[in-house]
Scaffold this active site. Structure first.
Site, short mmCIF file in Angstrom:
data_model
loop_
_atom_site.label_atom_id
_atom_site.label_comp_id
_atom_site.label_asym_id
_atom_site.label_seq_id
_atom_site.Cartn_x
_atom_site.Cartn_y
_atom_site.Cartn_z
N LYS A 131 21.36 15.91 -9.17
CA LYS A 131 21.18 14.45 -9.16
C LYS A 131 21.23 13.90 -10.58
O LYS A 131 20.46 14.32 -11.44
CB LYS A 131 19.85 14.07 -8.51
CG LYS A 131 19.84 14.18 -6.99
CD LYS A 131 18.54 13.64 -6.43
CE LYS A 131 18.51 13.72 -4.92
NZ LYS A 131 19.49 12.79 -4.31
N LYS A 171 4.26 6.27 4.87
CA LYS A 171 3.41 5.08 4.83
C LYS A 171 3.19 4.48 6.22
O LYS A 171 2.75 3.35 6.35
CB LYS A 171 4.02 4.04 3.89
CG LYS A 171 4.22 4.54 2.47
CD LYS A 171 4.92 3.52 1.60
CE LYS A 171 5.28 4.09 0.23
NZ LYS A 171 6.00 3.12 -0.61
N PRO A 214 0.82 -1.21 0.00
CA PRO A 214 0.00 0.00 0.00
C PRO A 214 0.86 1.26 0.00
O PRO A 214 1.91 1.31 0.64
CB PRO A 214 -0.81 -0.12 1.30
CG PRO A 214 -0.07 -1.10 2.13
CD PRO A 214 0.61 -2.04 1.18
N GLU A 215 0.40 2.25 -0.74
CA GLU A 215 1.11 3.52 -0.81
C GLU A 215 0.35 4.57 0.01
O GLU A 215 -0.61 4.25 0.70
CB GLU A 215 1.26 3.94 -2.28
CG GLU A 215 2.07 2.92 -3.10
CD GLU A 215 2.29 3.36 -4.54
OE1 GLU A 215 2.26 4.58 -4.81
OE2 GLU A 215 2.51 2.49 -5.40
N ARG A 231 1.45 -12.44 5.50
CA ARG A 231 2.87 -12.57 5.14
C ARG A 231 3.80 -12.02 6.21
O ARG A 231 5.01 -12.19 6.13
CB ARG A 231 3.11 -11.87 3.79
CG ARG A 231 2.32 -12.51 2.65
CD ARG A 231 2.53 -11.79 1.34
NE ARG A 231 3.90 -11.91 0.86
CZ ARG A 231 4.35 -11.35 -0.27
NH1 ARG A 231 3.51 -10.64 -1.01
NH2 ARG A 231 5.59 -11.50 -0.64
N ARG A 242 11.76 -2.41 -10.81
CA ARG A 242 10.31 -2.26 -10.77
C ARG A 242 9.78 -1.97 -12.17
O ARG A 242 10.46 -1.39 -13.00
CB ARG A 242 9.90 -1.12 -9.83
CG ARG A 242 10.35 -1.32 -8.40
CD ARG A 242 9.79 -0.24 -7.52
NE ARG A 242 10.24 -0.35 -6.15
CZ ARG A 242 9.77 0.37 -5.15
NH1 ARG A 242 8.84 1.28 -5.39
NH2 ARG A 242 10.23 0.21 -3.93
N HIS A 255 -4.54 -15.44 10.74
CA HIS A 255 -3.48 -14.43 10.66
C HIS A 255 -3.84 -13.14 11.41
O HIS A 255 -3.26 -12.09 11.14
CB HIS A 255 -3.16 -14.13 9.20
CG HIS A 255 -2.76 -15.36 8.43
ND1 HIS A 255 -1.59 -16.04 8.67
CD2 HIS A 255 -3.41 -16.04 7.43
CE1 HIS A 255 -1.51 -17.08 7.85
NE2 HIS A 255 -2.60 -17.09 7.09
#
Length: 293
Positions: free
Chosen positions: A166, A58, A2-3, A123, A283, A104
């Site tokens: 950068k 987050k 999740p973001e 998990r 990614r 869980h």
């Protein structure tokens, strides 16, 4: 994982049953999640009133009357379930389907508001930690985090300063939590598309030689604000089973312009390009080579 919009959805779902309520019972049903629970984890929570529920990047952060803060991260598969005598809702449940299997259910908070708040994590990549508020600045999990993308201090000038000099790609810079906190792969891809900037563009191009923000930086910050706010309003993105407090799915994935749309036509008016995917820093990156420069 999740973001920011998904975590903010969870925060807003938990807030009504946590803020102002006392943790009557706290249970840790196993010795660890991603990291071992502190030996005094339960003792520092039980009997404490939650005075506020916030978010940093987050992370969820519950302020306690004792002066401690409960730091919570959903990890890959973590979700909260709010159980009331007359209702059962999942605030921002992400990734795994909500069901009756309690195998869980690893953490329980029984609140004086009458709600049981259950943290389920198949998990076990999530984690919780109790930290003294006056020690937050030294907490390794939070140290070095950049500005909140929806905060007042995050603007084109700040982003330009962070990216000045950068040589890394623009996408890599945006995923660097030291540059801006809380952005992840989905919303970076979407913001870059909406600002018509290539994910391969060099990050330094957001600043002029004098360190001032370029038009690219201004467009990008505006796109980040728009994408995140739209996603929060939609309840996040349901790549598998992200749910809101009502149990409904998040709907922002229906507004994706590029993410997970490989081979489809670009939605930018008059573009007509085709969405491509390539691997960038391990990614998947989705973009339109025609309108993102």
């Amino acid at each position: 994982m999740p973001e920011l919009p998904e975590v903010e959805t969870v925060r807003r779902g938990l807030q009504p049953v946590m803020e102002g309520a006392k943790i009557v019972v706290a249970e840790a049903r196993r010795p660890d999640l991603r990291f071992p629970f502190q030996p005094d984890f339960v003792a520092r929570l039980q009997g404490q009133v939650v005075t506020g529920l916030g978010r940093r990047a987050k992370y969820l952060m519950a302020d306690l009357a004792s002066g401690d803060v409960l730091l919570m991260h959903l990890g890959m598969s973590g979700s909260f379930r709010v159980i009331k005598p007359d209702n059962d809702a999942a605030p921002g449940e992400f990734h795994y389907p909500r069901g009756k299997d309690t195998t869980h259910d690893h953490v329980l908070f029984r609140m004086s508001s009458g709600a049981d708040i259950v943290f389920n994590d198949p998990r076990r990549f999530g984690y919780m930690k109790v930290i003294a508020r006056n020690a937050l600045e030294d907490e390794p999990l939070l140290r070095g985090l950049g500005p909140e993308p929806l905060g007042n201090e995050f603007d084109a000038a700040m982003l330009a300063r962070s990216c000045e000099g950068k040589a890394t790609s623009l996408k890599a810079a945006l995923l660097d939590q030291r540059v801006v906190a809380g952005l992840g792969n989905i919303y970076v891809c979407e913001a870059l598309h909406r600002s018509h900037l290539s994910p391969r563009r060099i990050a330094a191009t957001l600043a002029t030689r004098k360190g001032e923000p370029t038009d690219h930086a201004k467009r990008l910050v505006g796109a980040i604000h728009t994408v995140l706010n739209d996603a929060i309003k939609a309840g996040g993105s349901s790549l598998r089973d992200h749910r809101q407090t009502t149990g409904e799915l998040g709907y922002f994935q229906h507004s994706f312009k590029v993410y997970d749309r490989e081979g489809e036509t670009c939605k930018t008016p008059a573009c007509g390009g085709t969405i491509k995917r390539f691997t960038q820093n391990g990614r998947s990156t989705f973009w339109c080579p025609k309108c993102q420069k």
